[in-house]
Motif scaffolding. Structure first.
Motif, PDB file in Angstrom:
ATOM      1  N   GLU A  81      15.429 -50.115-103.970  1.00 63.58           N
ATOM      2  CA  GLU A  81      15.257 -51.438-104.575  1.00 63.58           C
ATOM      3  C   GLU A  81      16.603 -52.104-104.833  1.00 63.58           C
ATOM      4  O   GLU A  81      16.775 -53.298-104.585  1.00 63.58           O
ATOM      5  CB  GLU A  81      14.453 -51.322-105.861  1.00 63.58           C
ATOM      6  CG  GLU A  81      13.008 -50.930-105.634  1.00 63.58           C
ATOM      7  CD  GLU A  81      12.240 -50.730-106.935  1.00 63.58           C
ATOM      8  OE1 GLU A  81      12.765 -51.104-107.998  1.00 63.58           O
ATOM      9  OE2 GLU A  81      11.123 -50.206-106.857  1.00 63.58           O
TER      10      GLU A  81
ATOM     11  N   GLN B 161      18.021 -53.260-101.603  1.00 65.55           N
ATOM     12  CA  GLN B 161      17.335 -54.472-101.144  1.00 65.55           C
ATOM     13  C   GLN B 161      17.877 -55.698-101.869  1.00 65.55           C
ATOM     14  O   GLN B 161      18.088 -56.746-101.257  1.00 65.55           O
ATOM     15  CB  GLN B 161      15.820 -54.346-101.354  1.00 65.55           C
ATOM     16  CG  GLN B 161      15.031 -55.450-100.707  1.00 65.55           C
ATOM     17  CD  GLN B 161      15.237 -55.513 -99.205  1.00 65.55           C
ATOM     18  OE1 GLN B 161      15.226 -54.497 -98.534  1.00 65.55           O
ATOM     19  NE2 GLN B 161      15.451 -56.700 -98.677  1.00 65.55           N
ATOM     20  N   ARG B 162      18.122 -55.571-103.185  1.00 61.51           N
ATOM     21  CA  ARG B 162      18.716 -56.690-103.935  1.00 61.51           C
ATOM     22  C   ARG B 162      20.116 -56.999-103.406  1.00 61.51           C
ATOM     23  O   ARG B 162      20.498 -58.164-103.272  1.00 61.51           O
ATOM     24  CB  ARG B 162      18.753 -56.362-105.426  1.00 61.51           C
ATOM     25  CG  ARG B 162      17.396 -56.461-106.111  1.00 61.51           C
ATOM     26  CD  ARG B 162      17.509 -56.394-107.617  1.00 61.51           C
ATOM     27  NE  ARG B 162      17.951 -55.101-108.097  1.00 61.51           N
ATOM     28  CZ  ARG B 162      17.156 -54.077-108.374  1.00 61.51           C
ATOM     29  NH1 ARG B 162      15.856 -54.198-108.227  1.00 61.51           N
ATOM     30  NH2 ARG B 162      17.636 -52.933-108.811  1.00 61.51           N
ATOM     31  N   GLN B 163      20.878 -55.948-103.095  1.00 60.56           N
ATOM     32  CA  GLN B 163      22.229 -56.151-102.581  1.00 60.56           C
ATOM     33  C   GLN B 163      22.180 -56.822-101.205  1.00 60.56           C
ATOM     34  O   GLN B 163      22.978 -57.720-100.933  1.00 60.56           O
ATOM     35  CB  GLN B 163      22.975 -54.817-102.478  1.00 60.56           C
ATOM     36  CG  GLN B 163      24.412 -54.968-102.036  1.00 60.56           C
ATOM     37  CD  GLN B 163      25.158 -53.661-102.008  1.00 60.56           C
ATOM     38  OE1 GLN B 163      24.591 -52.606-102.260  1.00 60.56           O
ATOM     39  NE2 GLN B 163      26.428 -53.712-101.690  1.00 60.56           N
ATOM     40  N   VAL B 164      21.247 -56.415-100.366  1.00 61.65           N
ATOM     41  CA  VAL B 164      21.099 -57.050 -99.061  1.00 61.65           C
ATOM     42  C   VAL B 164      20.794 -58.532 -99.232  1.00 61.65           C
ATOM     43  O   VAL B 164      21.382 -59.385 -98.555  1.00 61.65           O
ATOM     44  CB  VAL B 164      19.988 -56.351 -98.232  1.00 61.65           C
ATOM     45  CG1 VAL B 164      19.565 -57.204 -97.051  1.00 61.65           C
ATOM     46  CG2 VAL B 164      20.454 -54.984 -97.763  1.00 61.65           C
ATOM     47  N   THR B 165      19.913 -58.858-100.165  1.00 61.09           N
ATOM     48  CA  THR B 165      19.563 -60.258-100.414  1.00 61.09           C
ATOM     49  C   THR B 165      20.790 -61.039-100.873  1.00 61.09           C
ATOM     50  O   THR B 165      21.047 -62.154-100.393  1.00 61.09           O
ATOM     51  CB  THR B 165      18.438 -60.342-101.464  1.00 61.09           C
ATOM     52  OG1 THR B 165      17.314 -59.608-100.979  1.00 61.09           O
ATOM     53  CG2 THR B 165      18.040 -61.777-101.734  1.00 61.09           C
ATOM     54  N   ARG B 166      21.561 -60.441-101.815  1.00 67.33           N
ATOM     55  CA  ARG B 166      22.783 -61.114-102.294  1.00 67.33           C
ATOM     56  C   ARG B 166      23.771 -61.322-101.148  1.00 67.33           C
ATOM     57  O   ARG B 166      24.364 -62.395-101.010  1.00 67.33           O
ATOM     58  CB  ARG B 166      23.441 -60.301-103.405  1.00 67.33           C
ATOM     59  CG  ARG B 166      22.754 -60.394-104.744  1.00 67.33           C
ATOM     60  CD  ARG B 166      23.599 -59.789-105.863  1.00 67.33           C
ATOM     61  NE  ARG B 166      23.999 -58.412-105.616  1.00 67.33           N
ATOM     62  CZ  ARG B 166      23.322 -57.336-106.012  1.00 67.33           C
ATOM     63  NH1 ARG B 166      22.202 -57.466-106.686  1.00 67.33           N
ATOM     64  NH2 ARG B 166      23.769 -56.121-105.755  1.00 67.33           N
TER      65      ARG B 166
ATOM     66  N   GLU C 178      23.139 -61.475 -97.920  1.00 67.06           N
ATOM     67  CA  GLU C 178      22.631 -62.478 -96.983  1.00 67.06           C
ATOM     68  C   GLU C 178      22.880 -63.882 -97.508  1.00 67.06           C
ATOM     69  O   GLU C 178      23.256 -64.780 -96.753  1.00 67.06           O
ATOM     70  CB  GLU C 178      21.134 -62.264 -96.734  1.00 67.06           C
ATOM     71  CG  GLU C 178      20.834 -61.076 -95.852  1.00 67.06           C
ATOM     72  CD  GLU C 178      19.344 -60.783 -95.729  1.00 67.06           C
ATOM     73  OE1 GLU C 178      18.556 -61.283 -96.570  1.00 67.06           O
ATOM     74  OE2 GLU C 178      18.981 -60.055 -94.792  1.00 67.06           O
ATOM     75  N   GLN C 179      22.675 -64.081 -98.815  1.00 67.43           N
ATOM     76  CA  GLN C 179      22.936 -65.388 -99.415  1.00 67.43           C
ATOM     77  C   GLN C 179      24.424 -65.722 -99.330  1.00 67.43           C
ATOM     78  O   GLN C 179      24.803 -66.848 -98.991  1.00 67.43           O
ATOM     79  CB  GLN C 179      22.465 -65.409-100.866  1.00 67.43           C
ATOM     80  CG  GLN C 179      22.616 -66.754-101.525  1.00 67.43           C
ATOM     81  CD  GLN C 179      22.057 -66.774-102.935  1.00 67.43           C
ATOM     82  OE1 GLN C 179      21.550 -65.775-103.426  1.00 67.43           O
ATOM     83  NE2 GLN C 179      22.154 -67.913-103.584  1.00 67.43           N
TER      84      GLN C 179
END
Length: 109
Positions: A60, A63-68, A70-71
């Motif tokens: 989890e 996944q949050r780090q990937v989202t950050r 990507e942004q």
């Protein structure tokens, strides 16, 4: 010849023993299922860790780090495109100024 020291077995006592055995069997089946489920969870977590992917809780956070990231990548790409446009505009202005300077020198001769 039956021994007179052993108590007689009655139908009621056999039914009670059977009911107790069924109840014990039900409790043991429930406990075995609970232990199997727990063992399965632990083995799954161990396999996850040994696979090199980390613990499920880390998934989890990753996944949050990937989202950050990507942004951040999107924002940096936009900044890069903006700077590329500014650089192209500066080059065009430089070409125009160089052309104007060259024309002035040609006209002055």
């Amino acid at each position: 010849m039956p021994s007179s020291a052993s108590p007689p077995v009655s139908l009621a006592s056999l039914q009670t023993d059977l009911a107790n055995s069924h109840a014990r069997n039900t409790r043991l089946v429930t406990q075995i299922r609970r232990l199997e489920r727990r063992l399965s969870e632990l083995m799954g977590k161990q396999a996850w860790r040994e696979s090199g992917l980390g613990a499920p809780a880390d998934h989890e956070e990753l996944q949050r780090q990937v989202t950050r990231l990507e942004q951040m990548n999107t924002e940096l790409t936009a900044q890069l495109e903006e700077r590329d446009a500014e650089l192209e505009a500066a080059r065009a202005a430089n070409r125009e100024l160089t052309r104007a300077l060259n024309q002035r020198e040609s006209a002055g001769r």
